[in-house]
Design a protein around this motif. Structure first.
Motif, short mmCIF file in Angstrom:
data_model
loop_
_atom_site.label_atom_id
_atom_site.label_comp_id
_atom_site.label_asym_id
_atom_site.label_seq_id
_atom_site.Cartn_x
_atom_site.Cartn_y
_atom_site.Cartn_z
N GLN A 21 0.83 -1.21 0.00
CA GLN A 21 0.00 0.00 0.00
C GLN A 21 0.86 1.25 0.00
O GLN A 21 0.53 2.24 -0.67
CB GLN A 21 -0.93 -0.01 1.23
N GLN A 22 1.97 1.22 0.74
CA GLN A 22 2.86 2.37 0.74
C GLN A 22 3.40 2.65 -0.65
O GLN A 22 3.54 3.81 -1.07
CB GLN A 22 4.01 2.13 1.73
N GLU A 51 0.65 4.34 -2.76
CA GLU A 51 0.45 5.74 -2.39
C GLU A 51 1.61 6.61 -2.85
O GLU A 51 1.41 7.75 -3.31
CB GLU A 51 0.26 5.85 -0.88
N SER A 52 2.83 6.10 -2.72
CA SER A 52 3.99 6.91 -3.11
C SER A 52 4.00 7.14 -4.63
O SER A 52 4.39 8.21 -5.10
CB SER A 52 5.29 6.24 -2.66
N LYS A 68 1.34 7.38 -6.56
CA LYS A 68 0.31 8.39 -6.83
C LYS A 68 0.82 9.79 -6.46
O LYS A 68 0.59 10.77 -7.19
CB LYS A 68 -0.97 8.07 -6.05
#
Length: 816
Positions: free
Chosen positions: A135-136, A139-140, A142
């Protein structure tokens, strides 16, 4: 061991290693090299071993994974991406080793392929839902895409003279004027000639370069050739203390007989390239401990990168201060450090920390972050965003003063010459200007000589006088950032105009434009007073002196006006006595006006006696009786009026002095004599000829003077023409002088008016044209510069003023 690669990629592989199958000699040698972190050697051996295990699918997959891992540990993201991608076809292997997806996604991200990286992070997340790295990563990616679309204010430049085909990184300023640097490189001239078995590259040394007055960098040379600072080991990644006396740097040992680590050393420079024997900074541990990347604060404080017990995982940023002669270490804590790697610290003003991290949300490999120390704690690190950061590794930032946003950093992004290259960065000075045009609302022409004053919220005020084109401007030294300016434009005979411009919230330089339109102050209508007299009297009563005050103010404010004073009597008594009486009445008004400073040459006085009964221009009530506008006060009318009081009131209406504006082209004198003679009071006995003097021209036309909206103007009567024409020059002059305005043009006036002329074929309506005693209103004239003269009447137009004839004997144009 490589200074950069070693610090970034040293990890414990015991928990990650895939158990080896029955090994042949080739695979055992490769595994041994891999275990010893000799990734370049291991890669070569795995590539040879792969061809020897064709029939063992499991072993092929294991070797393929090790090949991918070697590329990852050598920081070759392009080849790592390709190697990991080959493994994706083996579904069972990916299910057993989902971290392949994670490493593949990381490689994609480092190579700038964010959309595909997001897909692979999601696939990893699906297989390993408990690991937050999936997930990290999503997000990074994006955030990275958003940052790419909205970069920071910095501009970045690749410094060609500093870079080679090899690695060049970690610059440090080497003097108080920030005119020279020391940086790390493994280029050909380095002392360490052997290849690093980790990367297959040479060992690094420290190099020196100087910048000239033009800002150009010299060709880098070894910072030390005596083997004191630069050795056969990896030497580099250092910084001077704040006084530029002591130099702290990193040295990683190169002893093939034992496990090696890295330590921080301190040396002093004497002269340009002479160095004292380096002394190890005793931070504890032994020769296998890993310390490096020093940055020096004030008061014996050092920041560095290390992987030590008590850290957050991976390489962390630590701080050490001297107490009782010993260095006491302190981990900067979980706000700064992550389970990933944090390295290359740079402490600024003892309160702002810059560092590189691959554990915080970033754009790819290592990103540069910023954190501020305040009230005993560090702020959440802020990603420096593009163009400082990129999908590649961005590390080792330094600033060249305590205040400026300018300095150097290193990156292995595409577009450089080698692998790691040195880049400069700066926030360009943001400049603002303000300019515009001031135009006349009536004529649309530029207003010359208007004062434009800009007053900022910073307390500074500037003014500018418009030029012949109506232009004003304030330069970059006057208009500053985060300031709001109130602007006022003033000029005599115009209403003031105000405006507001601001640089608040503007993140980029901008040339602000604000145009103004000034409205002329309408001239007050000339209210001509009624001056009435008692029977047979000529003295000017006090109340009529007061009523003349408005006329005097109008004459003072309009110095070009010439007026006629016409004095009349009633019908009683003889012509001779009334002529004398009207003269005296005119004289009384003239003398009063002259005494109030009016130039006698602006006064034309005439006495008409009783010859011209008054025609009322408005309703007047006297003695209880209302005389209607248009009424002529003749003897027959007076005889028909009821009662002697009303009749006497009618006689008094005829006893008056009337004023008429003759023209407005009088040129005021520069000096007026103290004693000025009164104009002669002319008694008008016979009716005046309704005509004007003319001059015959060679072309068969005639010239004379008329009045256009009260302005005396030469004209040409050309019998060959039908319409009425005006030259562009004369029309433009009328526009500038206010004889005509934008509203007098047919159609859009902006299409015909420029700042120098009036367009041909423009149609203009003249509000009032007078020739002799004849006036025509709303007369249309066409701009045609080819017509003879500046203002031309054709026969059809001249007929509008009445039946006329040319008396060539007397040189007169006469209206019958």
């Amino acid at each position: 061991m490589r200074l950069k690669t070693f610090f970034i990629y040293l990890v414990l592989f015991l928990s990650f290693s895939i158990p080896a199958m029955a090994q042949n000699k080739a695979t055992k040698a490769a595994d041994d090299a891999f275990a010893d972190q000799l990734y370049f050697t291991a890669l070569q051996k795995y590539q040879k071993a792969y061809s020897k295990v064709k029939n063992n699918k499991s072993e092929r997959d294991r070797i393929s994974f090790r090949i991918a891992e070697c590329y990852r540990m050598m920081n070759n993201t392009k080849k790592a991406e390709t190697a990991y991608k080959r493994l994706l076809t083996n579904v069972k292997f990916i299910k057993d080793e989902p971290r392949v997806l994670l490493y593949y996604a990381n490689a994609l991200k480092s190579n700038g392929n964010y959309d595909e990286a997001i897909k692979q992070y999601q696939a990893y997340k699906d297989l390993s839902p408990k690991d937050p790295k999936g997930q990290q990563g999503i997000e990074s990616c994006k955030m990275a895409k958003e940052w790419m679309a909205n970069p920071s204010k910095y501009t970045v430049k690749w410094e060609k003279p500093l870079n080679s085909k090899e690695d060049d990184f970690a610059p440090a300023y080497a003097d108080k004027k920030f005119g020279s640097i020391i940086f790390t490189s493994d280029r050909e001239a380095s002392n360490g000639k052997d290849l690093d078995n980790w990367t297959g590259l040479k060992f690094s040394d420290l190099y020196f370069a100087r910048r000239d007055r033009k800002g150009e960098w010299s060709k880098p040379v070894l910072a030390d050739q005596a083997g004191v600072l630069n050795t056969k080991a990896n030497d580099g990644v250092g910084q001077f203390d704040q006084r530029f006396v002591h130099f702290y740097f990193t040295r990683c040992y190169n002893d093939s007989r034992k496990k090696n680590g890295c330590q921080i050393f301190m040396t002093s420079r004497t002269g340009t390239s002479n160095w004292s024997d380096p002394e190890k900074v005793d931070l504890g541990g032994d020769s296998t401990s890993i310390y490096g990347h020093p940055s020096i604060g004030s008061g014996d404080v050092i920041y560095f990168a290390a992987e030590l017990p008590g850290g957050q995982g991976g390489k962390d940023i630590w701080r050490a201060s001297k107490k009782s002669g010993k260095w006491v270490k302190e981990n900067l804590g979980p706000v700064i450090n992550t389970p990933g790697n944090e390295m290359f610290p740079f402490i600024r003003n003892d309160s702002i920390l810059y560092f590189a991290s691959d554990g915080l949300p970033g754009m790819g490999g290592m990103d540069i972050f910023r954190s501020v120390y305040s009230k005993g704690k560090w702020s959440t690190p802020e990603n420096m965003k593009p163009p400082i950061n990129s999908p590649a590794d961005d590390i080792a930032i330094v600033f060249n003063t305590e205040e400026s946003e300018e300095g150097l950093f290193s990156s292995n992004r595409p577009g450089g010459k080698g692998r790691d290259d040195i880049y400069s960065f700066v926030i360009p000075p943001i400049y603002y200007t303000l300019e515009g045009i001031v135009t006349d609302d009536r004529s649309l022409l530029p207003v010359t000589g208007a004062e434009v004053r800009a007053t900022g919220t910073n307390g500074r005020s500037f003014k500018y006088t418009t030029d012949e084109k109506g232009h004003y401007s304030f330069n970059k030294m006057q208009i500053t950032a985060n300031t709001t300016y109130d602007i006022i434009v003033t000029k005599k005979d115009y209403f003031n105009e105000k405006g507001r411009e601001t640089t608040v919230g503007l993140e980029k330089g901008k040339d602000l434009t604000r145009n103004f339109v000034l409205k002329p102050i309408p001239k007050k209508p000339v209210v001509l007073p009624d001056i009435l007299y008692d029977l047979a009297k000529w003295d000017l009563k006090p109340q009529y002196q007061d009523s003349l005050q408005g006329l005097i103010e109008t004459l003072d404010a309009n110095e070009n006006i010439v007026i006629e004073l016409a004095a009349y009597t009633d019908s009683r008594d003889t012509y001779e006595r009334n002529d004398i009486l009207s003269q005296k009445r005119a004289q009384s008004v003239v003398d009063y006006l002259i005494s109030r400073g009016i130039d006698p040459d602006r006064l034309v006085a005439k006495g008409y006696g009783k010859r011209v009964p008054r025609t009322l221009t408005k309703d007047i009530t006297a003695a209880g009786y209302t005389f209607k506008a248009g009424t002529q006060i003749t003897d027959s009318l007076i005889a028909s009026l009821p009662g002697n009081d009303v009749k006497e009131a009618a006689h008094q209406l005829n006893r008056r002095t009337e004023f008429t504006i003759l023209r407005n082209d009088f040129v005021p004198k520069t000096q007026v004599s103290g004693t000025q003679a009164s104009p002669k009071i002319e008694v008008v006995i016979a009716p005046e000829i309704n005509g004007i003097p003319i001059t015959k021209l060679k072309e068969g036309s005639y010239s004379g003077f008329c009045f256009i909206n009260g302005i005396s103007t030469a004209f040409t009567y050309d019998p060959a023409e039908k319409d009425m024409f005006i030259s562009a020059t004369q029309a433009f002059q009328f526009l500038k002088e206010g004889v005509i305005d934008k509203n007098d043009f047919e159609g859009d006036p902006a299409k015909f008016i420029s700042d120098k002329t009036i367009s041909e074929k423009a149609v203009i309506t003249l509000k009032e044209v007078r020739i002799a005693k004849n006036t025509v209103k709303d007369l249309k004239v066409i701009v045609n510069s080819k017509a003879h003269g500046t203002f031309v009447f054709g026969g059809n137009t001249l007929k509008k003023f009445g039946i006329f004839r040319i008396d060539e004997a007397k040189n007169q144009l006469i209206f019958d």
